[in-house]
Enzyme design. Structure first.
Site, PDB file in Angstrom:
ATOM      1  N   TYR A   1      -0.172  54.460  -5.034  1.00  0.00           N
ATOM      2  CA  TYR A   1      -1.552  54.857  -4.781  1.00  0.00           C
ATOM      3  C   TYR A   1      -1.566  56.035  -3.802  1.00  0.00           C
ATOM      4  O   TYR A   1      -1.268  55.898  -2.624  1.00  0.00           O
ATOM      5  CB  TYR A   1      -2.363  53.702  -4.195  1.00  0.00           C
ATOM      6  CG  TYR A   1      -2.616  52.538  -5.134  1.00  0.00           C
ATOM      7  CD1 TYR A   1      -2.290  52.597  -6.484  1.00  0.00           C
ATOM      8  CD2 TYR A   1      -3.195  51.366  -4.675  1.00  0.00           C
ATOM      9  CE1 TYR A   1      -2.528  51.533  -7.340  1.00  0.00           C
ATOM     10  CE2 TYR A   1      -3.449  50.293  -5.512  1.00  0.00           C
ATOM     11  CZ  TYR A   1      -3.108  50.380  -6.850  1.00  0.00           C
ATOM     12  OH  TYR A   1      -3.346  49.314  -7.682  1.00  0.00           O
TER      13      TYR A   1
ATOM     14  N   SER B   1       3.161  42.423 -12.425  1.00  0.00           N
ATOM     15  CA  SER B   1       1.953  43.022 -12.978  1.00  0.00           C
ATOM     16  C   SER B   1       2.336  43.859 -14.183  1.00  0.00           C
ATOM     17  O   SER B   1       3.360  44.550 -14.172  1.00  0.00           O
ATOM     18  CB  SER B   1       1.264  43.904 -11.928  1.00  0.00           C
ATOM     19  OG  SER B   1       0.039  44.416 -12.411  1.00  0.00           O
TER      20      SER B   1
END
Length: 344
Positions: A62, A158
């Site tokens: 991110y 994930s």
């Protein structure tokens, strides 16, 4: 705030958690998500903690680590009040060892994350993507080493397929390594693929769902409506190419029902979409994003929503899609259904 167990672990997490992908936004994708810096980030953390939201989610990709840096600054002096979750394994550079889940990469990545966050441990470490090149034994042994060292408390995955999760769990069981307890998944009223394979796996193997993009990549805000142009301020103008695909007519059908229920209840469309998820099996926590305090407070209102069985059924029906093979006979044929009743 409601608190739920994270999968088969003893860790209690809030039903709603906060995603820090909007913190420190740089680059074409993350700058469109948000550009929250330290002062505003501290205010958002204040609002979360006042509401009992103590779990914060981020990742090393991110904004090239800026999200972790801003989050770390925002929680300075109150580390014991929060749970930190971060993700790694996606590429963070062009070098041959700047991607994946090798022992070399994972240990270096976690140490860098701890520095950026200003902490000595992660409460939850999630593998952001499956690394097909690194043996499952190496991955799980390294994660177990990180857990035993105290640098990581719990682990998860994930964006994994079911067989990939099971391969790693099998290694953990065979070797006595720490097991994954969380699967961070895309799940929403316009994206229900999680239900076919990963939800039953989570129920059987003790993986709690940590839901990302619960508003369908910003499509379920109530601002995107049938026969209207995309709102000028929508982040979809810049990010739709990265988003999970949704058929337009299916989206509008779902939004029509959400708007109707919003009119009946006085709740906002995002609150209803989040409340529907909070009532689904295996969901431990729903990660909400917010670019400002107004959005955050509206999302927190989902905890006050009480959908009736009739309203849940309307949302279930309008959002349902045909099951893919091999799942469809278990939903459509009596003999199959008797052998494997669905969770939802």
């Amino acid at each position: 705030m409601q608190y739920r167990l994270l999968g088969a672990s003893g860790l209690r997490v809030p039903a709603l958690s906060f995603g820090a992908g909007t913190f420190g936004g740089t680059g074409p994708l993350f700058s469109a998500w948000g550009r929250t810096e330290a002062d505003e980030a501290r205010r958002l953390v204040d609002v979360c903690l006042d509401a009992g939201v103590n779990l914060f989610d981020t990742a090393d990709v991110y904004s090239d680590g800026r999200s972790e840096e801003v989050l770390g600054a925002a929680i300075q002096g109150r580390r014991d009040d929060v749970l930190l979750c971060s993700k790694t394994s996606l590429p963070t550079g062009a070098g041959p060892n700047e991607a994946g889940a090798s022992r070399h990469r994972l240990i270096r990545a976690v140490e860098a994350q701890l520095r950026r966050l200003g902490t000595d441990h992660l409460d939850i470490l999630i593998l952001h993507a499956h690394d097909a090149a690194t043996p499952a034994e190496e991955v799980m042994q390294t994660l177990d080493t990180l857990v035993r060292s105290g640098k990581v408390r719990y682990t998860g995955v994930s964006n994994f397929a079911g067989w990939q999760i099971m391969r790693q769990l099998a290694v953990a069981d065979r070797r006595g390594y720490a097991r994954h307890v969380v699967d961070q998944v895309y799940y929403s009223l316009v994206g229900r693929d999680y239900e076919w394979e990963l939800m039953p796996l989570g129920a059987a193997e003790g993986l709690g769902a940590m839901v990302w993009s619960p508003l369908g990549w910003g499509r379920l805000t109530g601002k995107i409506r049938r026969d209207r142009p995309l709102p000028e301020g929508s982040r979809l103008h810049a990010t739709e190419g990265f988003a999970p695909p949704v058929e337009r007519e299916h989206l509008f059908d779902v939004v029509d029902v959400l708007v109707a229920i919003a009119d009946e209840t006085g709740h906002s469309v995002p609150q209803l979409a989040l409340a529907w998820l909070l009532a689904r099996p295996t969901v431990s926590t729903v990660v909400m994003g917010a670019r400002n305090e107004t959005q955050l407070r509206d999302n927190l209102g989902a905890l006050d929503v009480r959908l009736t069985p009739e309203q849940m059924t309307r949302l279930d029906r309008v959002s349902a899609k045909p099951a893919p093979y091999p799942h469809f006979p278990y939903r459509q044929q009596e003999g199959f259904a008797r052998l494997s009743p669905p969770l939802v």
